[in-house]
Every structure is written in C-alpha cells, then in structure tokens.
Motif scaffolding. Sequence first.
Motif, mmCIF file in Angstrom:
data_model
loop_
_atom_site.group_PDB
_atom_site.id
_atom_site.type_symbol
_atom_site.label_atom_id
_atom_site.label_comp_id
_atom_site.label_asym_id
_atom_site.label_seq_id
_atom_site.Cartn_x
_atom_site.Cartn_y
_atom_site.Cartn_z
ATOM 1 N N ILE A 158 -22.620 35.500 -84.792
ATOM 2 C CA ILE A 158 -24.051 35.526 -85.079
ATOM 3 C C ILE A 158 -24.229 35.093 -86.534
ATOM 4 O O ILE A 158 -23.573 35.622 -87.437
ATOM 5 N N THR A 159 -25.106 34.140 -86.742
ATOM 6 C CA THR A 159 -25.387 33.643 -88.081
ATOM 7 C C THR A 159 -26.812 33.118 -88.098
ATOM 8 O O THR A 159 -27.556 33.314 -87.136
ATOM 9 N N GLY A 160 -27.199 32.455 -89.147
ATOM 10 C CA GLY A 160 -28.533 31.904 -89.220
ATOM 11 C C GLY A 160 -28.760 31.182 -90.529
ATOM 12 O O GLY A 160 -27.857 31.081 -91.365
ATOM 13 N N PHE A 161 -29.967 30.684 -90.672
ATOM 14 C CA PHE A 161 -30.313 29.955 -91.889
ATOM 15 C C PHE A 161 -31.819 30.007 -92.081
ATOM 16 O O PHE A 161 -32.579 30.234 -91.143
ATOM 17 N N ARG A 162 -32.218 29.808 -93.322
ATOM 18 C CA ARG A 162 -33.636 29.723 -93.652
ATOM 19 C C ARG A 162 -33.956 28.243 -93.842
ATOM 20 O O ARG A 162 -33.438 27.584 -94.723
ATOM 21 N N GLY A 163 -34.839 27.738 -92.976
ATOM 22 C CA GLY A 163 -35.287 26.356 -93.089
ATOM 23 C C GLY A 163 -36.497 26.264 -94.006
ATOM 24 O O GLY A 163 -36.858 27.242 -94.678
ATOM 25 N N ASP A 164 -37.137 25.117 -94.003
ATOM 26 C CA ASP A 164 -38.328 24.921 -94.827
ATOM 27 C C ASP A 164 -39.529 25.682 -94.296
ATOM 28 O O ASP A 164 -40.419 26.042 -95.066
ATOM 29 N N VAL A 165 -39.576 25.908 -92.979
ATOM 30 C CA VAL A 165 -40.761 26.507 -92.378
ATOM 31 C C VAL A 165 -40.502 27.811 -91.626
ATOM 32 O O VAL A 165 -41.436 28.505 -91.252
ATOM 33 N N GLN A 166 -39.243 28.149 -91.385
ATOM 34 C CA GLN A 166 -38.918 29.305 -90.556
ATOM 35 C C GLN A 166 -37.455 29.697 -90.799
ATOM 36 O O GLN A 166 -36.638 28.863 -91.168
ATOM 37 N N SER A 167 -37.149 30.949 -90.564
ATOM 38 C CA SER A 167 -35.753 31.397 -90.540
ATOM 39 C C SER A 167 -35.281 31.392 -89.093
ATOM 40 O O SER A 167 -36.032 31.772 -88.193
ATOM 41 N N PHE A 168 -34.060 30.955 -88.886
ATOM 42 C CA PHE A 168 -33.512 30.836 -87.546
ATOM 43 C C PHE A 168 -32.206 31.612 -87.453
ATOM 44 O O PHE A 168 -31.359 31.515 -88.331
ATOM 45 N N ARG A 169 -32.074 32.354 -86.387
ATOM 46 C CA ARG A 169 -30.845 33.072 -86.070
ATOM 47 C C ARG A 169 -30.206 32.337 -84.898
ATOM 48 O O ARG A 169 -30.899 31.972 -83.948
ATOM 49 N N PHE A 170 -28.893 32.104 -84.964
ATOM 50 C CA PHE A 170 -28.237 31.470 -83.832
ATOM 51 C C PHE A 170 -26.867 32.071 -83.609
ATOM 52 O O PHE A 170 -26.340 32.798 -84.445
ATOM 53 N N PHE A 171 -26.345 31.796 -82.435
ATOM 54 C CA PHE A 171 -25.021 32.307 -82.108
ATOM 55 C C PHE A 171 -24.117 31.167 -81.690
ATOM 56 O O PHE A 171 -24.562 30.095 -81.290
ATOM 57 N N VAL A 172 -22.830 31.412 -81.838
ATOM 58 C CA VAL A 172 -21.787 30.489 -81.379
ATOM 59 C C VAL A 172 -20.994 31.245 -80.326
ATOM 60 O O VAL A 172 -20.596 32.393 -80.541
ATOM 61 N N ARG A 173 -20.787 30.605 -79.183
ATOM 62 C CA ARG A 173 -20.067 31.243 -78.080
ATOM 63 C C ARG A 173 -18.980 30.292 -77.579
ATOM 64 O O ARG A 173 -19.220 29.111 -77.379
ATOM 65 N N LEU A 174 -17.803 30.854 -77.378
ATOM 66 C CA LEU A 174 -16.706 30.118 -76.749
ATOM 67 C C LEU A 174 -16.643 30.491 -75.280
ATOM 68 O O LEU A 174 -16.688 31.670 -74.935
ATOM 69 N N THR A 175 -16.548 29.488 -74.421
ATOM 70 C CA THR A 175 -16.279 29.737 -73.010
ATOM 71 C C THR A 175 -14.971 29.030 -72.680
ATOM 72 O O THR A 175 -14.338 28.433 -73.570
ATOM 73 N N GLU A 176 -14.589 29.047 -71.456
ATOM 74 C CA GLU A 176 -13.314 28.443 -71.075
ATOM 75 C C GLU A 176 -13.227 26.974 -71.485
ATOM 76 O O GLU A 176 -12.185 26.517 -71.944
ATOM 77 N N HIS A 177 -14.335 26.246 -71.351
ATOM 78 C CA HIS A 177 -14.297 24.806 -71.613
ATOM 79 C C HIS A 177 -15.259 24.315 -72.690
ATOM 80 O O HIS A 177 -15.187 23.149 -73.071
ATOM 81 N N VAL A 207 -17.922 25.032 -76.359
ATOM 82 C CA VAL A 207 -18.363 25.760 -77.546
ATOM 83 C C VAL A 207 -19.872 25.541 -77.625
ATOM 84 O O VAL A 207 -20.336 24.400 -77.653
ATOM 85 N N TYR A 208 -20.634 26.629 -77.623
ATOM 86 C CA TYR A 208 -22.096 26.568 -77.656
ATOM 87 C C TYR A 208 -22.611 27.070 -78.995
ATOM 88 O O TYR A 208 -22.187 28.123 -79.467
ATOM 89 N N PHE A 209 -23.548 26.333 -79.569
ATOM 90 C CA PHE A 209 -24.293 26.729 -80.760
ATOM 91 C C PHE A 209 -25.742 26.818 -80.292
ATOM 92 O O PHE A 209 -26.323 25.801 -79.905
ATOM 93 N N THR A 210 -26.340 28.014 -80.331
ATOM 94 C CA THR A 210 -27.624 28.185 -79.654
ATOM 95 C C THR A 210 -28.605 29.044 -80.436
ATOM 96 O O THR A 210 -28.253 30.137 -80.889
ATOM 97 N N ILE A 211 -29.840 28.538 -80.541
ATOM 98 C CA ILE A 211 -30.966 29.325 -81.035
ATOM 99 C C ILE A 211 -31.742 29.747 -79.792
ATOM 100 O O ILE A 211 -32.286 28.899 -79.079
ATOM 101 N N SER A 212 -31.754 31.046 -79.533
ATOM 102 C CA SER A 212 -32.420 31.548 -78.333
ATOM 103 C C SER A 212 -33.072 32.893 -78.614
ATOM 104 O O SER A 212 -32.374 33.839 -78.972
ATOM 105 N N PRO A 213 -34.391 32.986 -78.510
ATOM 106 C CA PRO A 213 -35.281 31.879 -78.194
ATOM 107 C C PRO A 213 -35.634 31.096 -79.464
ATOM 108 O O PRO A 213 -35.674 31.650 -80.562
#
Length: 155
Positions: free
Chosen positions: A28-47, A49-55
């Motif tokens: 779990i990580t995130g960043f502050r952009g110019d207009v909004q702060s965003f939290r995202f996660f990185v997930r490893l599956t069998e095949h 690597v996902y980097f996802t902002i949800s929602p």
Amino acid sequence: MTVTPETIDSYFEQYGWKYKRDEDGDWITGFRGDVQSFRFFVRLTEHWVYFTISPYIVAPKDPVCQQRLHTHLMRLNRDINMAKFCLDNDMDVVLTVELPREGFDYSEFADAIGALSHYADNHYVEVVNLAQSPTAASQYLVEATHEDDLDWGES
C-alpha cells in the motif's frame, strides 16, 4: 526470473517511496498529485503484477453521468499507454497497470508507477466532473441532439 515479494520491497526502496504491507501481502502506497492525493496498491498474483487505484472515482448515481463517463473512459483508454480505466463490481472507476510477473524488472516497476501517477493526476478533474455533472465537458464526447446537427460529410 520471476519477481518475488522481496524483489518488490527492494524496488520500492530503490524508487524511494514509502509503503506498507497489508494482511494479504499487498503493498500500500500513494502520492499527492497536483489536484488530489491517491492511494494505490501493488499485488502479485501467479502471473501478474497489478498497480491499482481503487476506487479512482466512485460510481455516478445519475445514469446520464454514468453513460457519458463510461463512453469517455473507453475512448480515453484508446489514447493512453500502459494503464487502463475499468469498472469494479460496484461500478466504481478503477485505474490500473497490469504487467507480466515473469521477467518483471525495476524499469517496469518505475514505468508502472510513473504511468499510474501521470494518468491519475492528469485526468482526475475531467473524470470526476463527468461523474458528477451530466453537462460536464469532455474531449471525447461529441454532443448532437438532432440529426440535422450531424456533419455526414455530404456536400
């Protein structure tokens, strides 16, 4: 070589971003952009690597906003690289980058974070406006209310 959780830890350290691991092993990580702060996660599956902002954006309540937003996002997806906008089970908008796990290296890690950050920040205002206002402007929507208003290229 297949990436391991320890490899992802080292990529975060090399990139210089703080993160934490949740109970499922996701980062779990995130960043502050110019207009909004965003939290995202990185997930490893069998095949993968996902980097996802949800929602990214909560589902619009207004059906007109929903239709216009979905059309906008489908057309936007055609123009962006590496990332994509999609819908989750609640119809919330998600922004994600999906890369194969096999051979995943630091440059792909950095590119994935770069793409996610760039598109999240650059499109947020337009996307949130479309989700909330049935008259919001979009570069991807051409509004025509009468057949006479359409330019069919006839002379």
